[in-house]
Design a protein around this motif. Structure first.
Motif, PDB file in Angstrom:
ATOM      1  N   ASP A  67       0.836  -1.193   0.000  1.00 47.46           N
ATOM      2  CA  ASP A  67       0.000   0.000   0.000  1.00 47.46           C
ATOM      3  C   ASP A  67       0.877   1.251   0.000  1.00 47.46           C
ATOM      4  OD1 ASP A  67       0.991   0.302   2.564  1.00 47.46           O
ATOM      5  OD2 ASP A  67      -0.844  -0.364   3.554  1.00 47.46           O
ATOM      6  N   HIS A  68       0.256   2.440   0.125  1.00 43.51           N
ATOM      7  CA  HIS A  68       1.013   3.686   0.043  1.00 43.51           C
ATOM      8  C   HIS A  68       1.976   3.878   1.204  1.00 43.51           C
ATOM      9  CE1 HIS A  68      -2.378   4.653   2.681  1.00 43.51           C
ATOM     10  NE2 HIS A  68      -1.657   5.668   3.138  1.00 43.51           N
ATOM     11  N   MET A  69       1.782   3.070   2.290  1.00 42.93           N
ATOM     12  CA  MET A  69       2.689   3.141   3.435  1.00 42.93           C
ATOM     13  C   MET A  69       3.806   2.109   3.347  1.00 42.93           C
ATOM     14  SD  MET A  69       1.553   5.569   5.378  1.00 42.93           S
ATOM     15  CE  MET A  69       2.272   5.208   6.982  1.00 42.93           C
ATOM     16  N   GLY A  70       3.802   1.335   2.273  1.00 42.98           N
ATOM     17  CA  GLY A  70       4.827   0.310   2.104  1.00 42.98           C
ATOM     18  C   GLY A  70       4.520  -0.995   2.790  1.00 42.98           C
ATOM     19  N   ASN A  71       3.285  -1.152   3.311  1.00 40.78           N
ATOM     20  CA  ASN A  71       2.894  -2.384   3.987  1.00 40.78           C
ATOM     21  C   ASN A  71       2.219  -3.333   3.003  1.00 40.78           C
ATOM     22  OD1 ASN A  71       3.705  -1.355   6.565  1.00 40.78           O
ATOM     23  ND2 ASN A  71       1.788  -0.167   6.623  1.00 40.78           N
ATOM     24  N   ASN A  72       2.374  -4.626   3.242  1.00 38.64           N
ATOM     25  CA  ASN A  72       1.713  -5.616   2.401  1.00 38.64           C
ATOM     26  C   ASN A  72       0.230  -5.674   2.736  1.00 38.64           C
ATOM     27  OD1 ASN A  72       3.938  -6.412   0.935  1.00 38.64           O
ATOM     28  ND2 ASN A  72       4.475  -8.070   2.331  1.00 38.64           N
ATOM     29  N   GLU A  73      -0.610  -5.670   1.706  1.00 39.81           N
ATOM     30  CA  GLU A  73      -2.047  -5.820   1.905  1.00 39.81           C
ATOM     31  C   GLU A  73      -2.567  -6.904   0.970  1.00 39.81           C
ATOM     32  OE1 GLU A  73      -4.446  -2.505   0.802  1.00 39.81           O
ATOM     33  OE2 GLU A  73      -3.394  -2.132  -1.078  1.00 39.81           O
ATOM     34  N   ALA A  74      -3.538  -7.647   1.462  1.00 39.98           N
ATOM     35  CA  ALA A  74      -4.137  -8.707   0.651  1.00 39.98           C
ATOM     36  C   ALA A  74      -5.104  -8.101  -0.355  1.00 39.98           C
ATOM     37  CB  ALA A  74      -4.862  -9.711   1.545  1.00 39.98           C
ATOM     38  N   VAL A  75      -5.006  -8.536  -1.595  1.00 37.75           N
ATOM     39  CA  VAL A  75      -5.867  -8.019  -2.659  1.00 37.75           C
ATOM     40  C   VAL A  75      -6.287  -9.179  -3.554  1.00 37.75           C
ATOM     41  CG1 VAL A  75      -4.770  -5.743  -2.661  1.00 37.75           C
ATOM     42  CG2 VAL A  75      -3.909  -7.533  -4.197  1.00 37.75           C
ATOM     43  N   VAL A  76      -7.223  -8.897  -4.450  1.00 42.03           N
ATOM     44  CA  VAL A  76      -7.639  -9.862  -5.474  1.00 42.03           C
ATOM     45  C   VAL A  76      -7.232  -9.300  -6.826  1.00 42.03           C
ATOM     46  CG1 VAL A  76      -9.554 -11.064  -6.561  1.00 42.03           C
ATOM     47  CG2 VAL A  76      -9.565 -10.688  -4.087  1.00 42.03           C
ATOM     48  N   ALA A  77      -6.403 -10.041  -7.552  1.00 40.74           N
ATOM     49  CA  ALA A  77      -5.945  -9.613  -8.876  1.00 40.74           C
ATOM     50  C   ALA A  77      -6.810 -10.258  -9.949  1.00 40.74           C
ATOM     51  CB  ALA A  77      -4.478  -9.987  -9.075  1.00 40.74           C
ATOM     52  N   LEU A  78      -7.296  -9.442 -10.888  1.00 43.03           N
ATOM     53  CA  LEU A  78      -8.168  -9.921 -11.960  1.00 43.03           C
ATOM     54  C   LEU A  78      -7.489  -9.762 -13.316  1.00 43.03           C
ATOM     55  CD1 LEU A  78     -11.540  -8.189 -10.936  1.00 43.03           C
ATOM     56  CD2 LEU A  78     -10.720 -10.446 -10.248  1.00 43.03           C
ATOM     57  N   SER A  79      -7.764 -10.709 -14.219  1.00 41.54           N
ATOM     58  CA  SER A  79      -7.319 -10.605 -15.611  1.00 41.54           C
ATOM     59  C   SER A  79      -8.539 -10.777 -16.499  1.00 41.54           C
ATOM     60  CB  SER A  79      -6.280 -11.691 -15.941  1.00 41.54           C
ATOM     61  OG  SER A  79      -5.126 -11.530 -15.145  1.00 41.54           O
ATOM     62  N   MET A  80      -8.687  -9.867 -17.460  1.00 36.33           N
ATOM     63  CA  MET A  80      -9.859  -9.876 -18.332  1.00 36.33           C
ATOM     64  C   MET A  80      -9.550 -10.510 -19.690  1.00 36.33           C
ATOM     65  SD  MET A  80     -11.693  -8.009 -16.201  1.00 36.33           S
ATOM     66  CE  MET A  80     -11.398  -6.816 -14.885  1.00 36.33           C
ATOM     67  N   SER A  81     -10.605 -10.993 -20.320  1.00 38.59           N
ATOM     68  CA  SER A  81     -10.498 -11.443 -21.706  1.00 38.59           C
ATOM     69  C   SER A  81     -10.375 -10.211 -22.600  1.00 38.59           C
ATOM     70  CB  SER A  81     -11.743 -12.240 -22.089  1.00 38.59           C
ATOM     71  OG  SER A  81     -12.870 -11.383 -22.102  1.00 38.59           O
ATOM     72  N   PRO A  82     -10.011 -10.350 -23.885  1.00 41.10           N
ATOM     73  CA  PRO A  82      -9.934  -9.172 -24.769  1.00 41.10           C
ATOM     74  C   PRO A  82     -11.233  -8.375 -24.804  1.00 41.10           C
ATOM     75  CG  PRO A  82      -8.852 -11.041 -25.792  1.00 41.10           C
ATOM     76  CD  PRO A  82      -9.502 -11.568 -24.548  1.00 41.10           C
ATOM     77  N   LEU A  83     -12.369  -9.088 -24.888  1.00 41.53           N
ATOM     78  CA  LEU A  83     -13.652  -8.386 -24.885  1.00 41.53           C
ATOM     79  C   LEU A  83     -13.898  -7.724 -23.538  1.00 41.53           C
ATOM     80  CD1 LEU A  83     -16.328  -7.643 -26.249  1.00 41.53           C
ATOM     81  CD2 LEU A  83     -17.245  -9.863 -25.490  1.00 41.53           C
ATOM     82  N   GLY A  84     -13.570  -8.448 -22.469  1.00 40.74           N
ATOM     83  CA  GLY A  84     -13.740  -7.892 -21.129  1.00 40.74           C
ATOM     84  C   GLY A  84     -12.850  -6.686 -20.900  1.00 40.74           C
ATOM     85  N   THR A  85     -11.639  -6.702 -21.466  1.00 35.53           N
ATOM     86  CA  THR A  85     -10.716  -5.570 -21.327  1.00 35.53           C
ATOM     87  C   THR A  85     -11.328  -4.304 -21.909  1.00 35.53           C
ATOM     88  OG1 THR A  85      -8.765  -7.011 -21.402  1.00 35.53           O
ATOM     89  CG2 THR A  85      -8.438  -4.697 -21.963  1.00 35.53           C
ATOM     90  N   ALA A  86     -11.920  -4.450 -23.091  1.00 38.78           N
ATOM     91  CA  ALA A  86     -12.534  -3.289 -23.746  1.00 38.78           C
ATOM     92  C   ALA A  86     -13.735  -2.775 -22.951  1.00 38.78           C
ATOM     93  CB  ALA A  86     -12.955  -3.660 -25.170  1.00 38.78           C
ATOM     94  N   LYS A  87     -14.580  -3.684 -22.472  1.00 35.28           N
ATOM     95  CA  LYS A  87     -15.774  -3.280 -21.722  1.00 35.28           C
ATOM     96  C   LYS A  87     -15.393  -2.653 -20.379  1.00 35.28           C
ATOM     97  CE  LYS A  87     -18.288  -7.067 -21.685  1.00 35.28           C
ATOM     98  NZ  LYS A  87     -19.312  -8.117 -21.782  1.00 35.28           N
ATOM     99  N   PHE A  88     -14.367  -3.217 -19.730  1.00 33.15           N
ATOM    100  CA  PHE A  88     -13.953  -2.706 -18.426  1.00 33.15           C
ATOM    101  C   PHE A  88     -13.276  -1.337 -18.567  1.00 33.15           C
ATOM    102  CE2 PHE A  88     -11.578  -3.036 -14.294  1.00 33.15           C
ATOM    103  CZ  PHE A  88     -12.700  -3.198 -13.490  1.00 33.15           C
ATOM    104  N   ALA A  89     -12.530  -1.148 -19.666  1.00 35.56           N
ATOM    105  CA  ALA A  89     -11.885   0.145 -19.909  1.00 35.56           C
ATOM    106  C   ALA A  89     -12.936   1.245 -20.044  1.00 35.56           C
ATOM    107  CB  ALA A  89     -11.017   0.072 -21.162  1.00 35.56           C
ATOM    108  N   GLU A  90     -14.009   0.958 -20.768  1.00 33.76           N
ATOM    109  CA  GLU A  90     -15.073   1.943 -20.953  1.00 33.76           C
ATOM    110  C   GLU A  90     -15.792   2.241 -19.637  1.00 33.76           C
ATOM    111  OE1 GLU A  90     -17.784   4.594 -22.724  1.00 33.76           O
ATOM    112  OE2 GLU A  90     -15.781   3.884 -23.264  1.00 33.76           O
ATOM    113  N   ALA A  91     -16.085   1.186 -18.859  1.00 30.09           N
ATOM    114  CA  ALA A  91     -16.794   1.368 -17.588  1.00 30.09           C
ATOM    115  C   ALA A  91     -15.957   2.173 -16.599  1.00 30.09           C
ATOM    116  CB  ALA A  91     -17.153   0.003 -17.001  1.00 30.09           C
ATOM    117  N   THR A  92     -14.656   1.874 -16.509  1.00 31.10           N
ATOM    118  CA  THR A  92     -13.794   2.597 -15.566  1.00 31.10           C
ATOM    119  C   THR A  92     -13.502   4.016 -16.036  1.00 31.10           C
ATOM    120  OG1 THR A  92     -11.836   1.585 -16.614  1.00 31.10           O
ATOM    121  CG2 THR A  92     -12.728   0.504 -14.643  1.00 31.10           C
TER     122      THR A  92
END
Length: 717
Positions: free
Chosen positions: A143-168
């Motif tokens: 995180d911004h303080m340099g501490n480890n934090e648990a997160v969930v990493a996602l990978s999108m399909s090509p179609l999902g990448t395009a849809k997620f880019a527009e939504a974000t």
């Protein structure tokens, strides 16, 4: 060491051995913690929960969608156990089997309903579907303080990448929330920090790692292409039957006793010390299997067998060195010290190469391969420690207690040097004939049965038949009375049995049965056990070893061999040693495959473990021989040719190669003798592999190294 101190040390060891033995075979508390009864067993040995899901809204789902759903479900349930399996039943059902679980409802509650997952914007309009996410995993980031934090990493399909880019892009300026909804329930509501165009996103939110894992699992299972609903769930018994466990335990006990007796008969006091250390090793391996919650399956038993063989192997390497030192006139304490010092490099190299293989297999393998790798790695580390330290300690104690005559230890006798190099043509011709015969039978099998080998239902799929008996048959009765009848009908020993808890229902999984065989099956059950034929149901089931799992297994073995070759290259500072070990491994694999093709022994879930055990075993003898070659080259380089050095080195280590083969062969032979049909089909190729591995190490690896040495000579030589 003074005698009084030796008595104290021996008493201490006996107490430690007693505590470990008590813990491993009796345990503590109501749960018998630390004992053999607390070890988690796989589906093949103990059974578990069986859940069947049916596709919703699509009576004829495509094969591609079913395969994709099965693979993702496999990844999901591996959170419960590496030994869990997923396979297709019929055309629109998916069956999940999770070992070591007795509460189907708890699993269903945690697993959830594999259904729809959507990502919604602040207006609750759909912007992304779960199928647009190709990967979700829990991990750590700073995180911004340099501490480890648990997160969930996602990978999108090509179609999902395009849809997620527009939504974000729309949500980022005002940091709007994107809701993750699973089966109409909001499971996460992260705020968008910035526009994401890469197709890689991270969900954070003060998670614990366990919470992040649960969210990642929900996203994975909610992203299935097909929506599923529970059809039925059962608690089922062991696939291999109750007798598989008792026969394996009986075999282990008899095998250990035979090995200890052999070690004492051959090596006297050192052999007695090794026997005590082996008893400690056996107790500790049981305790640690329970402590680390490693799921034990039939492949895992193979890992233990291999590690026991390697524990004995390390002792034999050391004892041979001690006898050589005694033959030079050194005192017993000096010979023990010097023997361990000279044997150390060979023992370490043998164990590290096997650990490399185990590590690669664990990282890249799936299911039973992970269990095999974990059991093997634990056994190797423990066996090395007991062989190098405990056995030496006990020997010094026994010496201090009065066993100080050289007759209790023996000395190395002058060995006649055998001309192995001179017989290389014979060896290569014999090996070539064996391998060619294998390829011929593979071709004939392909023509006659459609496959080079007699593939079992784990690879081909088969028939699952449920029989409702008039009485509640015990597992022993099923193993002894029902299974032999089925084996006679199918002509195949690979019959898996599962008893449904709380009912008279028993599920039998066999290779695919044709109409005639199904009729014979039903008639046999009706005539012999008065089962109602109308209540006997049969379903076609898919393979439990998917193409992805097969691919992962092949890659794991390939990378393991590469890792071993690189280690030997660096350790011996000569790539030709590594290439020779790899060549001998390939030789052993091809010969054992030839045996599978000729004998038509069923190739099932234990096949990969069997081949890995053979690979691990074959490495040992080759490394010991090469270690002696390296030593002799430094001492004899000026007066002897390379062929003479190789012959001398093989002859000097010949007793070690033979004795280690005998002890390991005994363990597997006893397992074969006491085992049920499926265990016999596992043990028989192992015995062939042990003989083949010994032969290749003595007759093939060294001569191949000599050929490479003469053909590829660096300028420095």
């Amino acid at each position: 060491m003074k005698k009084s101190r030796a008595i104290i040390y021996l008493t201490t060891f006996i107490i430690i051995l007693g505590v470990c033995a008590y813990t491993s075979f009796i345990g503590f508390g109501n749960t018998q913690s630390g004992s053999i009864f607390g070890i988690k067993l796989g589906l093949d040995l103990a059974g578990g929960v069986s859940i069947t899901y049916q596709v919703v809204g699509d009576e004829n789902p495509s094969a591609e969608d079913m395969a994709d759903t099965i693979y993702k479900m496999q990844k999901r349930i591996e959170n419960y156990s590496n030994e869990a399996i997923v396979y297709k039943e019929g055309s629109d059902r998916i069956n999940i089997e999770i070992p070591g679980v007795s509460d189907a409802n708890a699993i269903l509650e945690e697993l959830g309903k594999p259904g729809s997952l959507v990502f919604l914007n602040h207006n609750f309009e759909e912007v992304l579907r779960g199928t647009d996410v190709i990967h979700a995993v829990a991990t750590y980031q700073q995180d911004h303080m340099g501490n480890n934090e648990a997160v969930v990493a996602l990978s999108m399909s090509p179609l999902g990448t395009a849809k997620f880019a527009e939504a974000t892009r729309i949500a980022a300026p005002t940091r709007e929330i994107i809701y993750i909804v699973y089966d109409d329930e909001i499971v996460s509501n992260p705020a968008v920090q910035s526009e994401i165009t890469s197709g890689e996103a991270v969900i954070s939110g003060n998670f614990t790692f366990e919470e992040a894992e649960r969210l990642a699992s929900t996203i994975r299972i909610g992203g299935l292409k097909l929506e599923l609903e529970e059809l039925r769930s059962n608690v089922v018994g062991a696939q291999l039957g109750e007798e598989a466990i008792t026969s394996s335990l009986k075999a282990a006990a008899f095998g250990l006793l035979i090995i200890i007796a052999f070690m004492i008969a051959v090596y006297l006091i050192p052999g007695f010390a090794a026997g005590l250390a082996l008893l400690l090793y056996t107790s500790l391996i049981i305790v640690l299997l329970d402590a680390f919650e490693i799921t034990l399956t039939l492949p895992g038993i193979a890992g233990i067998i291999l590690s026991i063989g390697m524990a004995v192997d390390a002792n034999i390497i050391v004892f041979a060195r001690i006898r050589e030192e005694l033959a030079t006139g050194k005192t017993i304490p000096s010979s023990i010290k010097s023997g361990y010092k000279k044997a150390l490099s060979a023992v370490v190299d043998v164990n590290i190469t096997t650990l490399i293989a185990a590590a690669v297999l664990y990282m890249l393998g799936t299911g039973p391969i992970k269990g095999f790798a974990a059991t093997l790695a634990l056994g190797i580390i423990l066996s090395m420690l007991t062989a190098l330290f405990v056995t030496k300690w006990i020997m010094n104690i026994l010496f201090a207690l009065g066993f100080q005559s050289i007759k209790f230890y023996g000395t190395a006798k002058e060995r006649k040097v055998i001309d192995f190099v001179g017989k290389k043509t014979v060896f290569f011709v014999v090996s070539s004939l064996l391998i060619i015969t294998g390829f011929v039978f593979m071709y004939l099998n392909q023509v006659n049965i459609g496959s080079p080998f007699n593939l079992s239902l784990e690879y081909l799929g088969g028939t699952s038949t449920k029989v409702v008996f008039n009485e509640d048959l015990s597992l022993a009765e099923i193993d002894n009375n029902v299974v032999p009848l089925i084996e006679n009908i199918t002509g195949d020993a690979n019959v898996q049995t599962q008893k449904v808890a709380g009912t008279n229902d028993v599920i039998f999984k066999t290779r695919s049965l044709d109409a005639y065989e199904r009729e014979a099956f039903n008639q046999s059950m009706a005539e012999q056990f008065a089962a109602d034929p109308e209540l006997i149901t049969a379903e076609t089931i898919s393979s439990t070893i998917s193409n992805e799992m097969q691919r992962d297994a092949i890659l794991a073995v390939l990378f393991a061999c590469i890792g071993i070759t690189l280690y030997i290259w660096l350790r011996f500072k000569d790539v030709r040693f590594g290439a020779s070990v790899t060549f001998s491994l390939l030789h052993d694999v091809l010969v054992v495959l030839a045996f599978y093709a000729v004998s038509k022994v069923s190739v099932g879930s234990t096949f990969i473990a069997c081949m890995l055990t053979i690979v691990g075993y074959s490495i040992n003898a080759s490394i010991v021989i090469f270690d002696r070659v390296r030593e002799n080259m430094a001492e004899m380089k000026r007066k002897d040719s390379l062929a003479e050095i190789l012959n001398i080195s093989i002859s000097q280590t010949l007793s070690r190669s033979v004795f280690t083969s005998i002890t390991t062969f005994v363990m597997v032979a006893v397992l074969y003798y006491f085992g049920v049909s499926s265990i016999k089909e596992f043990a028989l190729p192992l015995m062939v592999g042990i003989v083949c591995g010994t032969y290749s190490s003595i007759c093939i690896a060294g001569t191949f190294w000599l050929i490479l040495r003469k053909r590829f000579v660096p300028k420095a030589e």
